[in-house]
Write a protein that holds these residues in place. Sequence first.
Motif, mmCIF file in Angstrom:
data_model
loop_
_atom_site.group_PDB
_atom_site.id
_atom_site.type_symbol
_atom_site.label_atom_id
_atom_site.label_comp_id
_atom_site.label_asym_id
_atom_site.label_seq_id
_atom_site.Cartn_x
_atom_site.Cartn_y
_atom_site.Cartn_z
ATOM 1 N N GLY A 249 10.994 -6.051 -0.968
ATOM 2 C CA GLY A 249 10.331 -4.910 -1.583
ATOM 3 C C GLY A 249 10.892 -3.564 -1.128
ATOM 4 N N ILE A 250 11.666 -3.574 -0.038
ATOM 5 C CA ILE A 250 12.096 -2.311 0.581
ATOM 6 C C ILE A 250 12.856 -1.385 -0.377
ATOM 7 N N VAL B 277 1.904 8.064 0.973
ATOM 8 C CA VAL B 277 2.926 7.184 1.518
ATOM 9 C C VAL B 277 3.065 5.945 0.632
ATOM 10 N N VAL B 278 4.291 5.418 0.562
ATOM 11 C CA VAL B 278 4.532 4.149 -0.136
ATOM 12 C C VAL B 278 4.673 3.067 0.925
ATOM 13 N N MET B 279 4.010 1.945 0.703
ATOM 14 C CA MET B 279 4.056 0.861 1.683
ATOM 15 C C MET B 279 4.612 -0.391 1.024
ATOM 16 N N THR B 280 5.399 -1.147 1.772
ATOM 17 C CA THR B 280 5.884 -2.430 1.274
ATOM 18 C C THR B 280 5.998 -3.390 2.434
ATOM 19 N N VAL B 281 6.351 -4.620 2.122
ATOM 20 C CA VAL B 281 6.525 -5.607 3.168
ATOM 21 C C VAL B 281 7.992 -6.041 3.154
ATOM 22 N N ALA B 282 8.571 -6.221 4.357
ATOM 23 C CA ALA B 282 9.963 -6.620 4.453
ATOM 24 C C ALA B 282 10.134 -7.981 3.798
ATOM 25 N N THR B 283 11.215 -8.283 3.096
ATOM 26 C CA THR B 283 12.439 -7.533 3.001
ATOM 27 C C THR B 283 12.689 -7.059 1.572
ATOM 28 N N ALA C 169 3.658 -0.699 12.677
ATOM 29 C CA ALA C 169 3.713 0.208 13.823
ATOM 30 C C ALA C 169 2.560 1.206 13.746
ATOM 31 N N LYS C 170 1.877 1.374 14.866
ATOM 32 C CA LYS C 170 0.729 2.286 14.914
ATOM 33 C C LYS C 170 1.105 3.695 14.515
ATOM 34 N N ARG C 171 2.274 4.117 14.981
ATOM 35 C CA ARG C 171 2.693 5.496 14.732
ATOM 36 C C ARG C 171 3.090 5.751 13.296
ATOM 37 N N SER C 172 3.268 4.673 12.515
ATOM 38 C CA SER C 172 3.903 4.883 11.213
ATOM 39 C C SER C 172 2.930 5.319 10.124
ATOM 40 N N LEU C 173 1.624 5.224 10.391
ATOM 41 C CA LEU C 173 0.664 5.567 9.331
ATOM 42 C C LEU C 173 -0.500 6.363 9.903
ATOM 43 N N LYS C 174 -0.754 7.527 9.317
ATOM 44 C CA LYS C 174 -1.887 8.368 9.753
ATOM 45 C C LYS C 174 -3.192 7.818 9.197
ATOM 46 N N GLU C 175 -4.251 7.957 9.979
ATOM 47 C CA GLU C 175 -5.573 7.554 9.495
ATOM 48 C C GLU C 175 -5.920 8.299 8.212
ATOM 49 N N THR D 164 11.299 8.050 -3.247
ATOM 50 C CA THR D 164 12.240 9.148 -3.473
ATOM 51 C C THR D 164 11.753 10.003 -4.637
ATOM 52 N N HIS D 165 11.339 9.366 -5.709
ATOM 53 C CA HIS D 165 10.859 10.111 -6.870
ATOM 54 C C HIS D 165 9.504 10.758 -6.605
ATOM 55 N N LEU D 166 8.707 10.158 -5.731
ATOM 56 C CA LEU D 166 7.376 10.702 -5.425
ATOM 57 C C LEU D 166 7.404 11.680 -4.258
ATOM 58 N N ASN D 167 8.554 11.739 -3.575
ATOM 59 C CA ASN D 167 8.725 12.616 -2.424
ATOM 60 C C ASN D 167 7.707 12.362 -1.320
ATOM 61 N N VAL D 168 7.554 11.111 -0.957
ATOM 62 C CA VAL D 168 6.680 10.734 0.166
ATOM 63 C C VAL D 168 7.416 9.717 1.029
ATOM 64 N N PRO D 169 6.988 9.545 2.295
ATOM 65 C CA PRO D 169 7.655 8.562 3.158
ATOM 66 C C PRO D 169 7.303 7.114 2.823
ATOM 67 N N VAL D 170 8.066 6.218 3.425
ATOM 68 C CA VAL D 170 7.871 4.766 3.246
ATOM 69 C C VAL D 170 7.448 4.165 4.587
ATOM 70 N N VAL D 171 6.493 3.263 4.556
ATOM 71 C CA VAL D 171 6.227 2.461 5.753
ATOM 72 C C VAL D 171 6.414 0.991 5.399
ATOM 73 N N ILE D 172 6.964 0.266 6.360
ATOM 74 C CA ILE D 172 7.330 -1.128 6.107
ATOM 75 C C ILE D 172 6.533 -2.056 7.015
ATOM 76 N N VAL D 173 5.823 -2.965 6.385
ATOM 77 C CA VAL D 173 5.075 -3.984 7.112
ATOM 78 C C VAL D 173 6.030 -5.135 7.398
ATOM 79 N N ARG D 174 5.897 -5.741 8.591
ATOM 80 C CA ARG D 174 6.805 -6.821 8.965
ATOM 81 C C ARG D 174 6.018 -8.066 9.348
ATOM 82 N N SER D 175 6.710 -9.188 9.369
ATOM 83 C CA SER D 175 6.039 -10.408 9.798
ATOM 84 C C SER D 175 6.167 -10.599 11.309
ATOM 85 N N ASP D 176 7.048 -9.826 11.939
ATOM 86 C CA ASP D 176 7.256 -9.954 13.380
ATOM 87 C C ASP D 176 7.369 -8.565 13.999
ATOM 88 N N PRO D 177 6.593 -8.279 15.037
ATOM 89 C CA PRO D 177 6.709 -6.952 15.658
ATOM 90 C C PRO D 177 8.056 -6.793 16.364
#
Lengths: 274, 274
Positions: free
Chosen positions: B141-142, B133-139, B189-195, B150-163
């Motif tokens: 870096g998104i 997975v690729v991770m970034t922080v809003a806004t 989000a808890k659901r957005s990243l697998k252990e 897209t080139h790595l064919n993996v999902p993105v998760v976005i860290v935020r400063s406010d839930p």
Amino acid sequence: MKIRRSGRLVDMTNYLIEHPRTLVPLTFFSERYGAAKSSISEDLGIIKQTFEQQGMGTLQTISGAAGGVKYFPLIMEEDAKDFIEKLCNQIADPDRLLPGGYLYLTDLLGNPNLVKEVGRLFASVFSERKIDVVMTVATKGIPLAYAAATHLNVPVVIVRSDPKVTEGSTVSINYVSGSTKRIQTMTLAKRSLKEGSKVLIIDDFMKAGGTVHGMISLLNEFQAEVVGIGVLVESEDIEERLVDEYVSLVRLSDVDVKEKRISVEEGNYFEFVE
Amino acid sequence: MKIRRSGRLVDMTNYLIEHPRTLVPLTFFSERYGAAKSSISEDLGIIKQTFEQQGMGTLQTISGAAGGVKYFPLIMEEDAKDFIEKLCNQIADPDRLLPGGYLYLTDLLGNPNLVKEVGRLFASVFSERKIDVVMTVATKGIPLAYAAATHLNVPVVIVRSDPKVTEGSTVSINYVSGSTKRIQTMTLAKRSLKEGSKVLIIDDFMKAGGTVHGMISLLNEFQAEVVGIGVLVESEDIEERLVDEYVSLVRLSDVDVKEKRISVEEGNYFEFVE
């Protein structure tokens, strides 16, 4: 370096896909491959035919001294139908239900392939409109806006709820959120949008349309013009909508928290497909 | 439907580009075109050769019953050099200077072609690492994160400063911004990243590295592992850096507000290119 037809077809296909809606002079290709213009024209004929057969889009040839070829990414209606149907099924999954009747869509928006395809659908349906820039509001609309903008070959501008020091001077407006009726602020860097720009608004979700309506007010401050609005999901259960013309891929018709049921149907997308 | 070699080459090129790092069985292509596997193999040989000649990447063929072909997007070192040099020149433009010595980069980050190319550079340099997975922080870096993903064919998760209510339950941490020393919050989000996920962090700007350091702490909460860090611009004038190993395309070595001079040089990218 001389390159044979088979190699040329591979490279030209890649080049055109990487440069959508960009005029590429035939001389560019003929110099790149050390090939006659007539051979390049034949190559382009093969590519055009394949693109159209496979429903990826089309090539437009502009003749004359300033001429060349332009690739327009499109999607076939039946492919769009399949995609939207699959999307509806994914969204209807009751596991998406969050407290308050909200839906968890973060996984879908985090999937770059899905996002890219949504961008292609929007680029296809707005293909005939003159667009200078795609605009969205942070955060969830951003990937969709870039996906559409990539296919349309125009820049993206991002509206924020809080001005950042790295944006320079900004223009802000207040607007009323259509569903919560709360007053909120929207801000856009002054340098990011030219006066008179023709703007395509893209967002992930539209309920009463307060956010989109806010973006339209903000665009007025820039003497910019909205030429289209595209949303991934619209929610139907609203008495009064603040926005009239928009294109949606999916319509959320009912969310029943007690029964854990989400009713999803095709949006109005196909009303705009010729 | 039978399709001739020329048409197959065009369509296969498009298909492979649209499905990077995805195993495509030869039978898929042979059924798609009504062609023998041996012809498909020859086609793939031509495509592989052209991709490698033009520096777009490579094809890997996996033989056997579960075999097929995979396209890996890459960039040639000299193309990366050219791109980064051009980027340095653009960033060095004194018109970018904002009050406080900040730089206006919004136009560059709003250009989908530039963003796509940055994504290709990161995908290329991290090509050999196992990434979930690729991770970034809003806004900001998104878009870069999506381009790499897209080139790595993996999902993105976005860290935020406010839930947000639409994210469901979240995990938050506090962290200290390296440059301003202020305490800030970061939420995912808890659901957005697998252990146990292997994570590539992508961001637009790194100064002391407080944000990236915060993301690493947050990943610890998910028992996830950082396998790489890529930033578009690093700022050099920092005594104490919170992050050791990272890849940067551009290094900002000096910003002189009085003299209106921005000194920019190549980042450490090529130290990581084999």
